[in-house]
Motif scaffolding. Structure first.
Motif, short mmCIF file in Angstrom:
data_model
loop_
_atom_site.label_atom_id
_atom_site.label_comp_id
_atom_site.label_asym_id
_atom_site.label_seq_id
_atom_site.Cartn_x
_atom_site.Cartn_y
_atom_site.Cartn_z
N UNK B 41 0.79 -1.21 0.03
CA UNK B 41 0.05 -0.03 -0.02
C UNK B 41 0.88 1.29 -0.06
N UNK B 42 1.83 1.25 0.83
CA UNK B 42 2.75 2.31 0.92
C UNK B 42 3.58 2.72 -0.45
N UNK B 43 3.47 1.89 -1.36
CA UNK B 43 4.33 1.96 -2.61
C UNK B 43 3.12 2.91 -3.60
N UNK B 44 1.84 2.96 -3.36
CA UNK B 44 0.92 3.52 -4.09
C UNK B 44 0.65 5.06 -3.80
N UNK B 45 1.61 5.49 -3.11
CA UNK B 45 1.79 6.88 -2.90
C UNK B 45 1.74 7.52 -4.18
N UNK B 46 1.11 8.71 -4.50
CA UNK B 46 0.90 9.45 -5.61
C UNK B 46 -0.15 9.17 -6.50
N UNK B 47 -0.95 7.81 -6.17
CA UNK B 47 -2.10 7.64 -6.72
C UNK B 47 -3.36 7.88 -5.55
N UNK B 48 -4.35 8.13 -6.29
CA UNK B 48 -5.67 7.96 -5.45
C UNK B 48 -6.05 6.36 -5.53
N UNK B 49 -6.13 5.89 -4.36
CA UNK B 49 -6.69 4.45 -4.19
C UNK B 49 -7.82 4.20 -3.57
N UNK B 50 -8.66 3.46 -4.07
CA UNK B 50 -9.84 3.08 -3.46
C UNK B 50 -9.77 1.51 -3.09
N UNK B 51 -9.73 1.20 -1.74
CA UNK B 51 -9.57 0.01 -1.46
C UNK B 51 -10.89 -0.45 -1.06
N UNK B 52 -11.52 -1.80 -1.66
CA UNK B 52 -12.74 -2.30 -1.38
C UNK B 52 -12.66 -3.54 -0.71
N UNK B 53 -12.91 -3.85 0.43
CA UNK B 53 -12.85 -5.15 1.18
C UNK B 53 -14.32 -5.54 0.81
N UNK B 54 -14.17 -7.01 0.44
CA UNK B 54 -15.42 -7.68 -0.01
C UNK B 54 -15.21 -9.34 0.37
N UNK B 55 -16.26 -9.90 0.20
CA UNK B 55 -16.23 -11.42 0.42
C UNK B 55 -17.46 -11.88 -0.43
N UNK B 56 -17.11 -13.34 -0.67
CA UNK B 56 -18.17 -14.06 -1.52
C UNK B 56 -19.51 -14.22 -0.82
N UNK B 57 -19.16 -14.37 0.45
CA UNK B 57 -20.66 -14.48 1.38
C UNK B 57 -21.38 -13.32 1.70
N UNK B 58 -20.74 -12.06 1.44
CA UNK B 58 -21.38 -10.74 1.60
C UNK B 58 -22.35 -10.33 0.64
N UNK B 59 -23.55 -10.28 1.01
CA UNK B 59 -24.70 -10.07 -0.16
C UNK B 59 -24.59 -8.83 -0.81
N UNK B 60 -24.34 -7.75 0.10
CA UNK B 60 -24.30 -6.28 -0.74
C UNK B 60 -22.94 -6.25 -1.63
N UNK B 61 -22.38 -7.17 -1.52
CA UNK B 61 -20.84 -7.23 -2.19
C UNK B 61 -21.28 -7.52 -3.89
N UNK B 62 -22.05 -8.30 -3.81
CA UNK B 62 -22.73 -9.00 -5.17
C UNK B 62 -23.04 -7.71 -5.98
N UNK B 63 -23.47 -6.58 -5.45
CA UNK B 63 -23.82 -5.37 -6.23
C UNK B 63 -22.81 -4.40 -6.35
N UNK B 64 -22.09 -4.38 -4.91
CA UNK B 64 -20.97 -3.16 -5.14
C UNK B 64 -19.68 -3.73 -5.89
N UNK B 65 -19.54 -5.01 -5.80
CA UNK B 65 -18.34 -5.43 -6.85
C UNK B 65 -18.41 -5.08 -8.34
#
Lengths: 74, 163
Positions: B41-65
């Protein structure tokens, strides 16, 4: 109080304290197993039909608490 | 003496909300991507980063992914880097999910939850938007109809800020 009774009480207390430390919070990212359909109390989903029937009959849709299998998803 | 102590405590209490509003630096963690490469993550400085935590069992993730993937395709040319961090303990479940949901964004794995813990996740799904200086500027918990448009405006704001 007899020595045996006191010993038993002390042992029960110590065991309860030791077992108490075994409790852990399930973190949001660890809820995969809890979210599994097999973790739902009513596996064959008959309660859903019963609720639907009752909601239609009583005009009480939305009055039966929350849904979900425990994944804690928002 | 008492007055000085009172002033000190009072000033300290006033500083609490100010300190809480200061953006936190993103934890320096390394993830393994689907491609096998390591992402620090520290190597990504200089970029705008969106970290999206998801899981296969997470129902809202089926839409967000898929929606986050579409945002990635839209804003990558403008300087957005999306990392979809999977927290499934069983990675095969993640692979099954990925077969159903084709994607172009980077997918990384965190099966032991080290990143999730470092980012102090409170719900699933959770997303953090990190600015070019490596600071967490926006945090989102859960996913609603409005989330993706919030992501877009926040990312565009951080891109516009520059270095």
């Amino acid at each position: 109080m007899a020595f045996k009774t006191r010993l038993l009480m002390a042992l029960t207390l110590v065991s309860a304290l030791l077992l108490g430390t075994g409790c852990a919070t399930v973190q949001p990212w660890q809820r995969g197993l809890l979210a599994d359909s097999c973790m739902v109390f009513d596996a064959n989903n008959s309660a859903a039909y019963m609720t639907h029937w009752q909601e239609s009959r009583e005009g009480s849709a939305g009055g039966f608490g929350v849904q979900g299998g425990g994944c804690g998803c928002k | 003496m008492g007055r000085r102590l009172f002033t000190l405590l009072f000033t300290g209490l006033l500083a609490v909300p100010v300190l809480a509003a200061v953006p936190k630096v993103a934890p320096d963690i390394t993830l393994t991507a689907l491609s096998g490469e390591s992402i620090r993550i520290a190597d990504l400085k200089g970029q705008v980063v969106l970290l999206d935590f998801w899981a296969s069992w997470c129902i809202p993730c089926r839409r967000s992914f898929p929606e986050v993937d579409a945002l990635h395709r839209e804003l990558q040319p403008k300087g957005l880097t999306v990392i979809a961090v999977n927290v499934d303990e069983q990675q095969k479940n993640a692979y099954t999910f990925l077969e159903k949901y084709p994607h172009t964004m980077t997918v990384a794995f965190d099966p032991k939850g080290a990143a999730a813990q470092a980012f102090d996740l409170q719900a699933m799904p959770s997303s953090m938007i990190v600015d070019r200086r490596g600071r967490i500027r926006f945090t989102h918990e859960g996913y609603t109809d409005k989330t993706i448009s919030q992501f877009r405006s926040e990312v565009l704001q951080l891109i516009a800020e520059g270095e």
